[in-house]
Design a protein around this motif. Structure first.
Motif, PDB file in Angstrom:
ATOM      1  N   MET A  54       0.837  -1.201   0.000  1.00 51.59           N
ATOM      2  CA  MET A  54       0.000   0.000   0.000  1.00 51.59           C
ATOM      3  C   MET A  54       0.869   1.247   0.000  1.00 51.59           C
TER       4      MET A  54
ATOM      5  N   GLU B 188      -3.526   4.700   0.267  1.00 46.60           N
ATOM      6  CA  GLU B 188      -4.241   3.447   0.499  1.00 46.60           C
ATOM      7  C   GLU B 188      -4.263   3.080   1.981  1.00 46.60           C
ATOM      8  N   VAL B 189      -3.163   3.347   2.690  1.00 44.69           N
ATOM      9  CA  VAL B 189      -3.162   3.110   4.137  1.00 44.69           C
ATOM     10  C   VAL B 189      -4.225   3.970   4.803  1.00 44.69           C
ATOM     11  N   ASP B 190      -4.308   5.238   4.381  1.00 45.34           N
ATOM     12  CA  ASP B 190      -5.312   6.141   4.948  1.00 45.34           C
ATOM     13  C   ASP B 190      -6.721   5.626   4.667  1.00 45.34           C
TER      14      ASP B 190
ATOM     15  N   TYR C 147      -7.705   2.336   3.735  1.00 46.58           N
ATOM     16  CA  TYR C 147      -8.056   0.993   4.187  1.00 46.58           C
ATOM     17  C   TYR C 147      -7.809   0.754   5.670  1.00 46.58           C
ATOM     18  N   ILE C 148      -6.885   1.495   6.260  1.00 48.35           N
ATOM     19  CA  ILE C 148      -6.600   1.301   7.684  1.00 48.35           C
ATOM     20  C   ILE C 148      -7.324   2.334   8.539  1.00 48.35           C
TER      21      ILE C 148
ATOM     22  N   LEU D  64       2.759  -0.637  11.094  1.00 47.56           N
ATOM     23  CA  LEU D  64       2.539  -1.201   9.768  1.00 47.56           C
ATOM     24  C   LEU D  64       3.460  -0.471   8.799  1.00 47.56           C
TER      25      LEU D  64
ATOM     26  N   SER E  69       4.651  -0.407   4.829  1.00 48.20           N
ATOM     27  CA  SER E  69       4.186  -0.935   3.553  1.00 48.20           C
ATOM     28  C   SER E  69       4.737  -0.136   2.380  1.00 48.20           C
TER      29      SER E  69
ATOM     30  N   SER F  42       3.828   0.006  -1.954  1.00 53.19           N
ATOM     31  CA  SER F  42       2.978  -0.480  -3.033  1.00 53.19           C
ATOM     32  C   SER F  42       3.806  -1.080  -4.162  1.00 53.19           C
TER      33      SER F  42
ATOM     34  N   TRP G   5       2.881   3.364   9.465  1.00 50.39           N
ATOM     35  CA  TRP G   5       1.701   3.764  10.243  1.00 50.39           C
ATOM     36  C   TRP G   5       1.853   3.153  11.622  1.00 50.39           C
TER      37      TRP G   5
ATOM     38  N   MET H  79       1.640   8.718  10.784  1.00 49.02           N
ATOM     39  CA  MET H  79       1.973   8.114   9.497  1.00 49.02           C
ATOM     40  C   MET H  79       3.058   8.948   8.836  1.00 49.02           C
TER      41      MET H  79
ATOM     42  N   THR I 256       4.144  -5.667   2.834  1.00 50.67           N
ATOM     43  CA  THR I 256       3.752  -5.092   4.123  1.00 50.67           C
ATOM     44  C   THR I 256       4.342  -5.885   5.280  1.00 50.67           C
TER      45      THR I 256
END
Length: 292
Positions: A81, A85-87, A89-90, A136, A138, A140, A151, A161, A171
């Motif tokens: 990610m 995308e972290v923002d 999906y997480i 986390l 990660s 992409s 994160w 983050m 990840t």
């Protein structure tokens, strides 16, 4: 650097999650590894469709325990990610149903609520049942050459983050195990959970290494038998191609019996008989039914 609040109105969401899943605390590992498997499967799908043109390489998911740092880490080389995308999906999706979740939890018994977690995207947050902090990291697969993102959250609705150098896609989820959950730093306990929940997942999962005897090519002993040497190899805990996925015509009776003893190691006798199920209508069902 980005800071902010996770998208949830209820301040005590983490205590609710911990209480809700307290009796089944161990499922956190299943949830984290399931996410890693999903990310890897998505990467394989992108490669098959031509959207990802890089080398897949080794896709093994690695589980690591560090007793000194009191961490449990799950690493994958899946789709990964970026910060956006972290923002998404997480920080947001995971709590999109938080209020409804809490309402259902309050009106149901723990037994009735046992299936709620999967319906609200809360699997990742089950890590906080055993962790004082979760990191986390990660990167992409779509952004080769870019930095990764880290994160971090300590179990409150606040997170941090930042960008971070990361060479490879995928990840890493790092759990800083809480003082009241130290059992999850024991290798025996983690191996037990991996065997319980991950035995037949479709992506190889490595936990540590083990020593095996390997033949030395071209060398024999005085009796003419091949010489062997002890080597250390990755310990893959799961079978990515279980017997029920194979065609019955290609399987010998000994293989069925060996698989039975793998599933039920304390049953020393042979099963009376078995039925290999392969149904495709009106629904898909594959499996092996044993009669002890």
């Amino acid at each position: 650097m980005q800071t902010g609040n996770i998208g949830v109105k209820t301040e005590n969401i983490f205590p609710v999650i911990k209480k809700f899943l307290y009796s089944d605390q161990e499922i956190f590992l299943r949830e984290i590894i399931s996410n890693a498997v999903d990310a890897t499967q998505k990467l394989k799908a992108l490669a098959a469709s031509g959207e990802f043109k890089g080398e897949l390489g080794d896709l093994t998911i690695k589980v690591e325990v560090d007793k000194k740092k009191k961490t449990l880490t799950v690493r994958d080389r899946g789709i990964g990610m970026n910060a956006e995308e972290v923002d998404k999906y997480i920080n947001q999706i995971a709590f999109s149903g938080a209020e409804e979740f809490i309402a259902k939890f309050k009106t149901q018994s723990e037994a009735e609520a046992a299936n709620i977690i999967g319906h609200f995207g809360l699997g990742f947050y089950s890590a906080f049942m055993v962790s004082s902090k979760v990191s986390l990291i990660s990167k992409s697969c779509k952004e080769e050459g870019a930095n990764g993102v880290i994160w971090e959250c300590d179990g409150s609705p606040e997170y941090t983050m930042n960008e971070i150098p990361k060479g490879d896609r995928g990840t890493d989820v790092i759990l800083y195990i809480a003082d009241d959950a130290q059992e999850f730093l024991e290798e025996g306990r983690i191996r037990e959970l991996l065997n319980k929940y991950c035995k037949f997942l479709p992506i190889p999962i490595q936990f540590g290494t083990r020593k095996v005897q390997e033949e030395i090519e071209g060398e024999t002993d005085k009796d003419g038998k091949p010489k062997t040497k002890e080597v250390e190899k990755p310990w893959i805990i799961n079978d990515v191609a279980p017997l029920w996925k194979k065609a019955p015509a290609d399987i010998k009776d000994e293989e069925y019996n060996d698989f039975y003893h793998t599933l039920y190691p304390m049953n020393f006798g042979e099963p009376l008989f078995h039925i290999h199920l392969n149904v495709d209508y009106p629904f898909n069902l594959t499996g092996i039914l044993y009669f002890p």
